[in-house]
Design a protein around this motif. Structure first.
Motif, PDB file in Angstrom:
ATOM      1  N   ASN A   1       0.803  -1.227   0.000  1.00 45.36           N
ATOM      2  CA  ASN A   1       0.000   0.000   0.000  1.00 45.36           C
ATOM      3  C   ASN A   1       0.835   1.276   0.000  1.00 45.36           C
ATOM      4  O   ASN A   1       0.405   2.300   0.523  1.00 45.36           O
ATOM      5  CB  ASN A   1      -0.957   0.010   1.193  1.00 45.36           C
ATOM      6  N   PHE A   2       2.032   1.218  -0.581  1.00 44.18           N
ATOM      7  CA  PHE A   2       2.922   2.369  -0.675  1.00 44.18           C
ATOM      8  C   PHE A   2       3.220   2.976   0.694  1.00 44.18           C
ATOM      9  O   PHE A   2       3.409   4.185   0.835  1.00 44.18           O
ATOM     10  CB  PHE A   2       2.354   3.432  -1.626  1.00 44.18           C
ATOM     11  N   ARG A   3       3.264   2.068   1.699  1.00 41.18           N
ATOM     12  CA  ARG A   3       3.614   2.496   3.050  1.00 41.18           C
ATOM     13  C   ARG A   3       4.804   1.717   3.592  1.00 41.18           C
ATOM     14  O   ARG A   3       5.551   2.230   4.422  1.00 41.18           O
ATOM     15  CB  ARG A   3       2.416   2.317   3.997  1.00 41.18           C
ATOM     16  N   LYS A   4       4.969   0.483   3.146  1.00 42.52           N
ATOM     17  CA  LYS A   4       6.069  -0.340   3.634  1.00 42.52           C
ATOM     18  C   LYS A   4       6.520  -1.285   2.525  1.00 42.52           C
ATOM     19  O   LYS A   4       5.692  -1.891   1.836  1.00 42.52           O
ATOM     20  CB  LYS A   4       5.635  -1.157   4.851  1.00 42.52           C
ATOM     21  N   MET A   5       7.845  -1.392   2.351  1.00 40.87           N
ATOM     22  CA  MET A   5       8.398  -2.304   1.357  1.00 40.87           C
ATOM     23  C   MET A   5       9.450  -3.190   2.034  1.00 40.87           C
ATOM     24  O   MET A   5      10.288  -2.697   2.792  1.00 40.87           O
ATOM     25  CB  MET A   5       9.022  -1.546   0.180  1.00 40.87           C
ATOM     26  N   GLU A   6       9.394  -4.482   1.758  1.00 41.22           N
ATOM     27  CA  GLU A   6      10.360  -5.439   2.291  1.00 41.22           C
ATOM     28  C   GLU A   6      11.107  -6.096   1.137  1.00 41.22           C
ATOM     29  O   GLU A   6      10.523  -6.399   0.079  1.00 41.22           O
ATOM     30  CB  GLU A   6       9.651  -6.504   3.123  1.00 41.22           C
ATOM     31  N   GLY A   7      12.389  -6.317   1.367  1.00 41.20           N
ATOM     32  CA  GLY A   7      13.211  -6.998   0.385  1.00 41.20           C
ATOM     33  C   GLY A   7      13.757  -8.298   0.940  1.00 41.20           C
ATOM     34  O   GLY A   7      14.194  -8.354   2.090  1.00 41.20           O
ATOM     35  N   PHE A   8      13.751  -9.340   0.134  1.00 43.02           N
ATOM     36  CA  PHE A   8      14.258 -10.653   0.536  1.00 43.02           C
ATOM     37  C   PHE A   8      15.305 -11.084  -0.492  1.00 43.02           C
ATOM     38  O   PHE A   8      15.013 -11.165  -1.687  1.00 43.02           O
ATOM     39  CB  PHE A   8      13.120 -11.682   0.592  1.00 43.02           C
ATOM     40  N   GLY A   9      16.534 -11.316   0.003  1.00 45.10           N
ATOM     41  CA  GLY A   9      17.611 -11.748  -0.883  1.00 45.10           C
ATOM     42  C   GLY A   9      18.437 -10.616  -1.446  1.00 45.10           C
ATOM     43  O   GLY A   9      19.307 -10.852  -2.283  1.00 45.10           O
ATOM     44  N   PHE A  10      18.205  -9.389  -0.998  1.00 48.29           N
ATOM     45  CA  PHE A  10      18.965  -8.239  -1.498  1.00 48.29           C
ATOM     46  C   PHE A  10      20.089  -7.904  -0.506  1.00 48.29           C
ATOM     47  O   PHE A  10      19.866  -7.863   0.707  1.00 48.29           O
ATOM     48  CB  PHE A  10      18.068  -7.010  -1.661  1.00 48.29           C
ATOM     49  N   LYS A  11      21.245  -7.632  -1.011  1.00 46.49           N
ATOM     50  CA  LYS A  11      22.355  -7.201  -0.175  1.00 46.49           C
ATOM     51  C   LYS A  11      22.201  -5.711   0.127  1.00 46.49           C
ATOM     52  O   LYS A  11      22.095  -4.896  -0.773  1.00 46.49           O
ATOM     53  CB  LYS A  11      23.679  -7.447  -0.872  1.00 46.49           C
ATOM     54  N   GLY A  12      22.175  -5.393   1.393  1.00 47.24           N
ATOM     55  CA  GLY A  12      22.098  -3.995   1.794  1.00 47.24           C
ATOM     56  C   GLY A  12      20.698  -3.413   1.822  1.00 47.24           C
ATOM     57  O   GLY A  12      20.530  -2.219   2.081  1.00 47.24           O
ATOM     58  N   PHE A  13      19.677  -4.220   1.548  1.00 43.29           N
ATOM     59  CA  PHE A  13      18.310  -3.703   1.641  1.00 43.29           C
ATOM     60  C   PHE A  13      17.389  -4.772   2.210  1.00 43.29           C
ATOM     61  O   PHE A  13      17.345  -5.903   1.709  1.00 43.29           O
ATOM     62  CB  PHE A  13      17.777  -3.262   0.273  1.00 43.29           C
ATOM     63  N   SER A  14      16.665  -4.388   3.253  1.00 43.87           N
ATOM     64  CA  SER A  14      15.705  -5.331   3.834  1.00 43.87           C
ATOM     65  C   SER A  14      14.307  -4.729   3.967  1.00 43.87           C
ATOM     66  O   SER A  14      13.317  -5.429   3.775  1.00 43.87           O
ATOM     67  CB  SER A  14      16.181  -5.794   5.220  1.00 43.87           C
ATOM     68  N   SER A  15      14.228  -3.418   4.270  1.00 47.27           N
ATOM     69  CA  SER A  15      12.896  -2.828   4.408  1.00 47.27           C
ATOM     70  C   SER A  15      12.962  -1.315   4.299  1.00 47.27           C
ATOM     71  O   SER A  15      14.012  -0.695   4.447  1.00 47.27           O
ATOM     72  CB  SER A  15      12.253  -3.216   5.742  1.00 47.27           C
TER      73      SER A  15
END
Length: 710
Positions: free
Chosen positions: A639-653
């Protein structure tokens, strides 16, 4: 011109200077001579405006629930901003107008300039009204008398639903303006009429019209009174025109009715109904809808499509005509109802103490000469921009998107908002004052002819986008148009042809690609050259079939009109144009305007995705969700309020308040206007996304996939 408006935020009633409305297709433009103040309805609106937030909430519990649902879905701050913006909107007052026709729009043949007409126009020096909401005034009827047409039609419609016959007894509960008119029409219909009210003056007026009227303030028992008058049988029908929160009126109406009696509600009362009262007598109860059949039907009111007389004998327009005829023949005497006539400039004589007014009918009179301009200068320009570095803009449309999204986003941008153009002028003038826009106008031609304006921003209903875009390009303006660009393939071809020869830009408001969340997604995916899978789900929510968005010729349906946002977003994330579309809509035989659709899209670079656009979800759930799968990695955007990343180096949320990219979109657009270069969204991308939305509709209707050419 001058017009009376009401502020729900402050409760103040204002005589505002606004631009004169334009006459539209199917409409007439009227110079007002007189208008009637509906003391009941307008008193309610004024008192609501003056109440505090808590009192407003108590009066509208259904709206409170909507606010709570929006907080769950979109967050507290966006919801509060939306609520306060809505409360700040001006409301035009009045709906009982009489005047002279100045102009007629395309497709209007029943009226001509010079005709005297009554209409549901507001308290304004000029009004533009649909042809089905206006009626000719007979020669023997004055403008003062004609102002009673619309409010008389409200009472008449209640009578038609009660279906009284000669000799029947009918009770009118509440002898305000509508009640007095309804009672007199019932007498003319050959009925015995019993009326009740708490006001001595109104009871005396009713008695003078042959009504058996009683003052409830004297402590009489209305049920016993009716039973005595009908020899214990009870009344054949009750028409309730009272305004009260009490449930006593509906209870008394049931008790005084005969077996199988009819009760019709025209006013506003408490409706805690006793089953026993209605069950034992098999009573019927019906709520009357304003002026009659056609009310709130856009095809009838706005598009002028009449109901055939043999099948719908009494429409709202034919009710108008009936009231005027009754006045003309003397069967309805409204002159005695006029308490005062007040010049428009002295309107506060009526509104300052409207809550305690003892007036029956107050009439506003209008000056013979009025400001007939389609533009009103609101603010003087505070600074100038160098010719080679200017962004002088005109906003066309003052609807929800403009006031809730566009103008707040422009708050801190270095742009000169010279014009705002709106259909009636009231909302545009309000927004011009609030956002420091120099001119409020009702004429698009004013903008097209102004050489200082170098870009127009179009936020009107969808069916106007193509024509306005073409006109602006031909006038040498850059164009920003809120989605969709067009509704049909011929419109698309016309825009493309005009664009090619204009030397100016066209940008469509595909704002989601500008969201910080999407920009972050592009950043963390930047090294990927492999195709990806994308799933976008829009929990769009239900809107009634009667809404203009569903009308294919006006809104284009929700896939062309709204789902194009998500089609464009998918192509942007994939970094490739769409080449193939296959769509399926819910149901065995989906309609062209279906809004429960799954769209499978394939891109030229091998990426693919699905856009799920659903209208049958719960509104408390998030409106938009995105899932992206690529090279063993996953991105989830909620909902353009929270983004999560799985498997990315240096980015999780990443999280923030909801941000769909509008502010960044307009920043980019202003920068482009000043600095030149490539537009924020290229024309080829716009054409591709537009064609893909057309293809989606074609696919779910045909059951076959559709290829998209260059």
């Amino acid at each position: 011109m001058k017009q009376i408006i009401q502020s729900f935020k402050t409760g103040e009633t204002i005589l505002e200077e606004v631009p004169r409305p334009q006459v539209k297709k199917g409409y007439i433009l009227v110079k007002t001579h007189r208008s009637l103040v509906s003391l009941g309805t307008e008193r309610m609106l004024v008192e609501f405006g003056k109440s505090n937030l808590l009192e407003k909430a108590r009066q509208q519990p259904d709206k409170v629930k909507m606010v709570l649902d929006k907080i769950k879905a979109d967050g507290l701050m966006p919801t509060l901003e939306a609520v306060f913006t809505k409360l700040g909107e001006p409301l035009p007052l009045g709906y009982c107008n009489a005047g002279e026709v100045l102009e007629v729009g395309e497709g209007v043949y029943d009226f001509k300039p010079g005709d005297r007409v009554a209409s549901n126009g507001p308290h304004a020096e000029f009004v533009s009204v649909p042809k089905n909401l206006a009626a000719h005034i007979p020669d023997t009827v004055s403008y003062e008398e004609a102002t009673f047409t619309v409010i008389g039609a409200i009472g008449l419609q209640g009578i038609r639903l009660a279906n009284p016959t000669l000799g029947e007894t009918v009770v009118v509960s509440g002898l305000g303006l509508i009640g007095l008119i309804a009672a007199e029409l019932l007498v003319a219909n050959g009925c015995t009429v019993i009326g009740f009210d708490f006001d001595t003056q109104k009871v005396a007026l009713a008695k003078g019209k042959g009504i058996l009227a009683y003052n409830l303030a004297e402590g009489i028992d209305p049920v016993k009174t009716v039973m005595d008058a009908t020899q214990g049988v009870g009344t054949d029908a009750v028409i309730i025109t009272a305004s009260t929160k009490s449930n006593e009126v509906i209870s008394q109406s049931a008790q005084m009715s005969r077996k199988r009696g009819r009760i019709v509600l025209v006013g506003v009362i408490g409706l805690d109904i006793s089953r026993a009262d209605f069950y034992e007598k098999e009573l019927s109860f019906q709520v009357s809808c304003s002026y009659g059949p056609g009310r709130y039907d856009d095809d009838y009111e706005k598009r002028g499509i009449d109901y055939p007389l043999p099948f719908v004998r009494w429409t709202e327009n034919r009710n108008f005509q009936t009231v005027l005829q009754a006045i003309s023949t003397g069967r309805l005497d409204v002159k005695r109802l006029i308490t005062e006539q007040v010049a428009l400039e002295e309107y506060q004589k009526i509104y300052k103490n409207i809550g305690g007014s003892q007036s029956i009918a107050s009439i506003l009179t209008y000056p013979a000469i009025s400001n007939n301009s389609t533009a009103v200068h609101i603010n003087k320009k505070s600074e100038t921009f160098p010719k080679q570095n200017k962004a002088t803009l005109a906003i066309i449309g003052a609807g929800n998107f403009t006031k809730m999204t566009m103008l707040p986003a422009f708050g801190k941008l270095d742009a000169d908002l010279k014009y705002i153009v709106s259909a009636a002028g009231v909302s545009g003038t309000h927004l011009a004052k609030k956002h420091n826009i120099r001119i409020s106008s009702t004429s698009y031609d004013d903008v097209l002819q102004d050489t200082e304006v170098n870009a127009v921003l179009i936020t009107t209903q969808h069916n106007l986008h193509a024509q306005m875009t073409v006109q602006a390009l031909q006038a040498g303006k850059h164009v920003f148009v809120e989605k969709p660009l067009v509704l049909t393939q011929p419109e698309l071809e016309q825009v493309m042809q005009t664009y090619q020869s204009s030397g100016k830009s066209v940008v469509v408001g595909f704002n989601r690609r500008f969201s910080p969340f999407i920009q972050k997604a592009k950043s963390v995916l930047s090294s990927s050259q492999e195709p990806m899978n994308i799933v976008i789900t829009a929990n769009a929510g239900f809107i009634p079939a009667s809404h203009w968005t569903h009308h294919m010729a006006i809104g284009g349906g929700r896939i062309i009109g709204e789902a194009c946002h998500f089609i464009d977003l998918l192509a942007y994330l994939a970094g490739s144009e769409i080449s193939w579309v296959s769509a399926s809509a819910m149901g065995k035989h989906p309609a062209e305007n279906a809004d429960n659709v799954s769209i499978l899209l394939k891109c030229k670079n091998g990426s693919q995705g699905v856009v799920n656009y659903f209208a049958n979800g719960h509104k408390a759930y998030a409106k938009e969700r995105l899932e992206l799968y690529s090279q063993g990695r996953v991105l989830i955007l909620d909902n353009f309020r929270k983004m999560e990343g799985f498997g990315f180096k240096g980015f999780s949320s990443m999280s923030s308040k909801q941000d769909k990219g509008h502010k960044h979109q307009f920043e980019s657009y202003i920068r482009f206007l000043k600095d030149g270069g490539e537009p924020p969204v290229t024309f080829s991308q716009i054409i591709n996304s537009t064609r893909a939305s057309f293809a989606a509709v074609q696919s779910f209707l045909s059951g076959e996939p559709v290829k998209i050419g260059d």
